[in-house]
Design an enzyme around this catalytic site. Structure first.
Site, PDB file in Angstrom:
ATOM      1  N   CYS A   1      88.675 130.635  27.994  1.00 54.22           N
ATOM      2  CA  CYS A   1      88.359 129.429  28.890  1.00 54.22           C
ATOM      3  C   CYS A   1      87.409 130.211  29.847  1.00 54.22           C
ATOM      4  CB  CYS A   1      89.848 128.685  29.788  1.00 54.22           C
ATOM      5  SG  CYS A   1      90.458 129.334  30.459  1.00 54.22           S
ATOM      6  N   THR A   2      87.078 129.249  31.111  1.00 54.64           N
ATOM      7  CA  THR A   2      86.619 130.103  32.077  1.00 54.64           C
ATOM      8  C   THR A   2      86.997 130.969  33.045  1.00 54.64           C
ATOM      9  OG1 THR A   2      85.728 127.447  32.035  1.00 54.64           O
ATOM     10  CG2 THR A   2      85.213 128.906  34.374  1.00 54.64           C
ATOM     11  N   GLY A   3      88.310 130.607  33.864  1.00 55.74           N
ATOM     12  CA  GLY A   3      88.554 131.740  34.802  1.00 55.74           C
ATOM     13  C   GLY A   3      89.837 132.109  33.875  1.00 55.74           C
ATOM     14  N   ASN A   4      90.292 131.633  33.514  1.00 55.92           N
ATOM     15  CA  ASN A   4      91.713 132.484  32.559  1.00 55.92           C
ATOM     16  C   ASN A   4      92.480 132.204  33.650  1.00 55.92           C
ATOM     17  OD1 ASN A   4      93.574 135.929  32.129  1.00 55.92           O
ATOM     18  ND2 ASN A   4      93.287 133.785  30.565  1.00 55.92           N
ATOM     19  N   THR A   5      92.393 130.574  34.362  1.00 60.69           N
ATOM     20  CA  THR A   5      93.260 131.131  35.115  1.00 60.69           C
ATOM     21  C   THR A   5      94.636 129.408  34.448  1.00 60.69           C
ATOM     22  OG1 THR A   5      92.637 129.166  36.598  1.00 60.69           O
ATOM     23  CG2 THR A   5      93.087 131.780  37.343  1.00 60.69           C
ATOM     24  N   CYS A   6      94.116 128.344  33.542  1.00 59.80           N
ATOM     25  CA  CYS A   6      94.695 127.430  33.135  1.00 59.80           C
ATOM     26  C   CYS A   6      94.664 127.579  32.053  1.00 59.80           C
ATOM     27  CB  CYS A   6      93.443 126.056  34.026  1.00 59.80           C
ATOM     28  SG  CYS A   6      93.259 125.938  34.971  1.00 59.80           S
ATOM     29  N   ARG A   7      93.709 126.428  31.408  1.00 56.26           N
ATOM     30  CA  ARG A   7      93.493 126.469  29.649  1.00 56.26           C
ATOM     31  C   ARG A   7      94.097 127.705  29.215  1.00 56.26           C
ATOM     32  NH1 ARG A   7      88.221 123.507  29.709  1.00 56.26           N
ATOM     33  NH2 ARG A   7      87.443 124.886  30.907  1.00 56.26           N
TER      34      ARG A   7
ATOM     35  N   ASP B   1      89.382 120.518  31.132  1.00 62.03           N
ATOM     36  CA  ASP B   1      89.920 121.363  32.378  1.00 62.03           C
ATOM     37  C   ASP B   1      90.578 120.773  32.992  1.00 62.03           C
ATOM     38  OD1 ASP B   1      90.438 123.478  33.744  1.00 62.03           O
ATOM     39  OD2 ASP B   1      87.777 124.782  34.138  1.00 62.03           O
TER      40      ASP B   1
END
Length: 195
Positions: free
Chosen positions: A10-16, A164
């Site tokens: 994903c984008t920041g590797n903190t959620c999805r 997101d």
């Protein structure tokens, strides 16, 4: 191709992608399978903490959260047999950065799609996108007809992206996790068939 190593992006590797990693790891354990799984972000600052809501959602489902975010690297891409992104834009970024890996990069929802009509449209879109990329690389003109055809295909296809939840409520994270779980259940079935 036998899939053993799966990388969620994903984008920041903190959620999805960490939610997908944790949920899939739990599903693999429940299925008695030894698939190895990791996650990374195309714009991640390695070492950032996961979203508190992501951790909460994973715990509520009996899944473990990874310790901290990781950036997408050449090593992680080389390690993976299959790279599953949360959105089309992530997919495009991965393919631009690692053009030799395009055959193993898909959006999660695209990879698990099992409707024959949708699969046909996805294949047609992929062929057209390849033609247009070749024309662009050769500085050839892309016709309005080609662009209209691509737009028509895009409108016929289901949304390949998982929204997101970053900065959203716990309920938004729950909804995101549910969407991811539904796709991961299809992934487990698909990977079982490949054995």
């Amino acid at each position: 191709m036998r899939v053993q190593h799966i990388l969620f992006v994903c984008t920041g590797n903190t959620c999805r992608s960490p939610m997908a990693e944790g949920l899939f790891r739990r599903m693999a354990e429940q299925a008695g399978r030894s698939w190895e799984v990791r996650s990374a972000g195309v714009s991640a600052f390695g070492g950032s903490p996961l979203s508190a809501h992501s951790v909460s959602v994973l715990r509520s489902r009996g899944a473990k959260a990874k310790g901290q975010s990781e950036s997408l690297t050449e090593d992680s891409v080389d390690w993976a047999d299959l790279i599953l992104t949360m959105t089309s834009s992530h997919k495009q970024l991965v393919m631009r950065r690692f053009p030799g890996m395009v055959d193993k990069v898909f959006t999660l929802k695209e990879y698990v799609e099992n409707d024959p009509t949708v699969l046909g449209l996805i294949a047609e879109r992929g062929e057209l996108e390849s033609e247009l990329q070749i024309k662009q690389a050769l500085s050839q003109k892309i016709s309005n007809e080609d662009l209209r055809r691509l737009d028509m295909l895009e409108r016929q296809l289901p949304d390949p992206d998982i929204a997101d939840p970053f900065g959203g409520s716990l309920q938004e994270y729950e909804a995101c996790a549910l969407e991811i779980e539904q796709a991961l259940k299809k992934l487990v079935v698909k990977l079982h068939k490949q054995v």
